[in-house]
Design an enzyme around this catalytic site. Sequence first.
Site, PDB file in Angstrom:
ATOM      1  N   ASP A  14      35.144  -5.216 -12.228  1.00 43.56           N
ATOM      2  CA  ASP A  14      33.795  -5.793 -12.130  1.00 43.56           C
ATOM      3  C   ASP A  14      33.861  -7.212 -11.587  1.00 43.56           C
ATOM      4  OD1 ASP A  14      31.069  -5.952 -12.338  1.00 43.56           O
ATOM      5  OD2 ASP A  14      30.976  -5.709 -14.504  1.00 43.56           O
ATOM      6  N   CYS A 238      26.847 -11.757  -9.931  1.00 40.30           N
ATOM      7  CA  CYS A 238      25.901 -10.686  -9.698  1.00 40.30           C
ATOM      8  C   CYS A 238      25.447 -10.746  -8.245  1.00 40.30           C
ATOM      9  CB  CYS A 238      24.715 -10.856 -10.634  1.00 40.30           C
ATOM     10  SG  CYS A 238      23.408  -9.728 -10.218  1.00 40.30           S
TER      11      CYS A 238
HETATM   12  P1  HMG Z   1      26.379   7.787  -0.020  1.00 33.64           P
HETATM   13  O1  HMG Z   1      26.346   7.003   1.238  1.00 33.64           O
HETATM   14  O2  HMG Z   1      25.091   8.191  -0.625  1.00 33.64           O
HETATM   15  O3  HMG Z   1      27.199   9.123   0.021  1.00 33.64           O
HETATM   16  O4  HMG Z   1      27.262   6.962  -1.068  1.00 33.64           O
HETATM   17  P2  HMG Z   1      28.090   9.853   1.062  1.00 33.64           P
HETATM   18  O5  HMG Z   1      28.617  11.022   0.340  1.00 33.64           O
HETATM   19  O6  HMG Z   1      27.317  10.047   2.324  1.00 33.64           O
HETATM   20  O7  HMG Z   1      29.299   8.854   1.354  1.00 33.64           O
HETATM   21  C1  HMG Z   1      29.235   7.734   2.181  1.00 33.64           C
HETATM   22  C2  HMG Z   1      30.609   7.431   2.748  1.00 33.64           C
HETATM   23  O8  HMG Z   1      31.496   7.133   1.686  1.00 33.64           O
HETATM   24  C3  HMG Z   1      31.222   8.623   3.475  1.00 33.64           C
HETATM   25  O9  HMG Z   1      32.112   8.070   4.457  1.00 33.64           O
HETATM   26  C4  HMG Z   1      32.019   9.296   2.402  1.00 33.64           C
HETATM   27  O10 HMG Z   1      33.085  10.053   2.898  1.00 33.64           O
HETATM   28  C5  HMG Z   1      32.544   8.109   1.629  1.00 33.64           C
HETATM   29  P3  HMG Z   1      31.720   8.100   6.017  1.00 33.64           P
HETATM   30  O11 HMG Z   1      31.519   9.548   6.325  1.00 33.64           O
HETATM   31  O12 HMG Z   1      30.445   7.305   6.128  1.00 33.64           O
HETATM   32  O13 HMG Z   1      32.908   7.469   6.660  1.00 33.64           O
HETATM   33  N1  HMG Z   1      32.800   8.382   0.213  1.00 33.64           N
HETATM   34  C6  HMG Z   1      33.915   7.979  -0.422  1.00 33.64           C
HETATM   35  N2  HMG Z   1      34.998   7.345   0.018  1.00 33.64           N
HETATM   36  C7  HMG Z   1      35.955   7.094  -0.905  1.00 33.64           C
HETATM   37  N3  HMG Z   1      35.848   7.424  -2.218  1.00 33.64           N
HETATM   38  C8  HMG Z   1      34.770   8.056  -2.671  1.00 33.64           C
HETATM   39  C9  HMG Z   1      33.745   8.379  -1.754  1.00 33.64           C
HETATM   40  N4  HMG Z   1      32.559   8.990  -1.884  1.00 33.64           N
HETATM   41  C10 HMG Z   1      31.991   8.998  -0.669  1.00 33.64           C
HETATM   42  N5  HMG Z   1      34.677   8.355  -3.963  1.00 33.64           N
HETATM   43  C11 HMG Z   1      28.476   6.612  -3.117  1.00 33.64           C
HETATM   44  C12 HMG Z   1      27.332   7.329  -2.430  1.00 33.64           C
HETATM   45  C13 HMG Z   1      28.350   6.859  -4.608  1.00 33.64           C
HETATM   46  C14 HMG Z   1      29.810   7.163  -2.606  1.00 33.64           C
HETATM   47  C15 HMG Z   1      28.384   5.113  -2.778  1.00 33.64           C
HETATM   48  O14 HMG Z   1      27.079   4.642  -2.973  1.00 33.64           O
HETATM   49  C16 HMG Z   1      29.337   4.279  -3.606  1.00 33.64           C
HETATM   50  O15 HMG Z   1      30.545   4.373  -3.473  1.00 33.64           O
HETATM   51  N6  HMG Z   1      28.816   3.407  -4.490  1.00 33.64           N
HETATM   52  C17 HMG Z   1      29.606   2.606  -5.379  1.00 33.64           C
HETATM   53  C18 HMG Z   1      28.884   1.368  -5.726  1.00 33.64           C
HETATM   54  C19 HMG Z   1      29.683   0.525  -6.691  1.00 33.64           C
HETATM   55  O16 HMG Z   1      30.889   0.656  -6.817  1.00 33.64           O
HETATM   56  N7  HMG Z   1      28.989  -0.381  -7.407  1.00 33.64           N
HETATM   57  C20 HMG Z   1      29.601  -1.249  -8.330  1.00 33.64           C
HETATM   58  C21 HMG Z   1      30.036  -0.577  -9.595  1.00 33.64           C
HETATM   59  S1  HMG Z   1      28.702  -0.366 -10.753  1.00 33.64           S
HETATM   60  C22 HMG Z   1      28.616  -1.853 -11.617  1.00 33.64           C
HETATM   61  O17 HMG Z   1      29.203  -2.810 -11.210  1.00 33.64           O
HETATM   62  C23 HMG Z   1      27.876  -1.900 -12.921  1.00 33.64           C
HETATM   63  C24 HMG Z   1      28.820  -1.906 -14.137  1.00 33.64           C
HETATM   64  O18 HMG Z   1      29.676  -3.043 -14.109  1.00 33.64           O
HETATM   65  C25 HMG Z   1      28.016  -1.911 -15.430  1.00 33.64           C
HETATM   66  C26 HMG Z   1      26.944  -3.011 -15.487  1.00 33.64           C
HETATM   67  O19 HMG Z   1      27.228  -4.193 -15.164  1.00 33.64           O
HETATM   68  O20 HMG Z   1      25.838  -2.655 -15.919  1.00 33.64           O
HETATM   69  C27 HMG Z   1      29.695  -0.645 -14.159  1.00 33.64           C
HETATM   70 MG    MG Z   2      29.086  -4.988 -14.718  1.00 29.73          MG
END
Ligand code: HMG
Ligand code: MG
Length: 284
Positions: A14, A238
Amino acid sequence: MSERVTVIEVGPRDGLQNESATVPAGDKVRFVEALAEAGLPVVEVTSFVSPKAVPQLADADQVLPAVRRLEGVRYPVLVPNVRGFERALAAGADAVAVFTAASEGFTRANINMTIAESLQAFAPVLERALVAGMWTRGYVSTAFGCPYDGAVQPAAVARVAGELAALGCAEVSVGDTIGVGRPEQVPEIVAAVADRLPLEQVALHLHDTGGRALENVAAGLEAGVRVFDSSAAGLGGCPFAPGAPGNVATEALVRFLHEQGFETGVDAEAVERAGQAVRARLAG
Ligand code: HMG
Ligand code: MG
């Protein structure tokens, strides 16, 4: 004997996902190792998400297998879908965390899904994780307020937390993602969540953007929560509030807990040194 509180370190994930500079993989590995050596029982290592979404953690496939693991320490990684799970499995993950939110606006911005779609996406991930003997965690973000949708009802948080538990999450971490939480909110949110799953399975994940994270921890302790997430040196920030602090700093949390008479098994000075070393690396 004093009562134990479990501190879950999320700085390598994070923290680093929110820093504009990317830390070299070797330094990430050393950071994770130093945190485990400092006595933290759980160190969240990285995320197997789209490298376009979070370029700072695009080296997850190299970082996780390179970590020298300590017996008894868990090393969860974030996984948004089956693709991420397969990468995590190949990299030797022993624990995975799925992540959704209590508000639709944030869920769409963060993972491009509705809350219902996210739960559907997690079902096969959790099923496979449990078959593989992994420890599982689920996050409910925006529990204290959403940057897109505004106020969030405790009932909405509880519903999502309950669904994550029903899908097999051993622990559910309730997040104040943007650090807008107030201590008055804590008892109501915790009580609503504890109606759906045992309180021992509930963690609080408090960002310190508003400077009230430790007050919210105190309210959480009062409400019976004994698991808190934090980030060494308060790393991160953030994305919706540039320049704002990240998660509550682990060393501050640990010192606060010790002052309150709780036991953590964590060496606050060692955590602080590890965090400062990464801060120095980020500063170039
Ligand atoms: P999308 O664009 O809707 O889905 O992303 P997609 O299936 O079309 O995938 C987009 C691209 O990512 C494609 O590649 C996929 O192959 C690739 P392209 O064809 O464009 O070259 N892809 C991946 N690559 C590697 N590993 C994977 C993967 N999945 C798809 N697993 C998706 C949807 C969920 C993948 C995207 O939105 C994403 O990765 N989001 C992550 C966001 C993130 O990490 N946010 C931060 C964490 S959450 C947080 O911080 C809160 C927390 O701390 C708690 C709090 O504070 O409350 C946990
Ligand atoms: Mg967090």
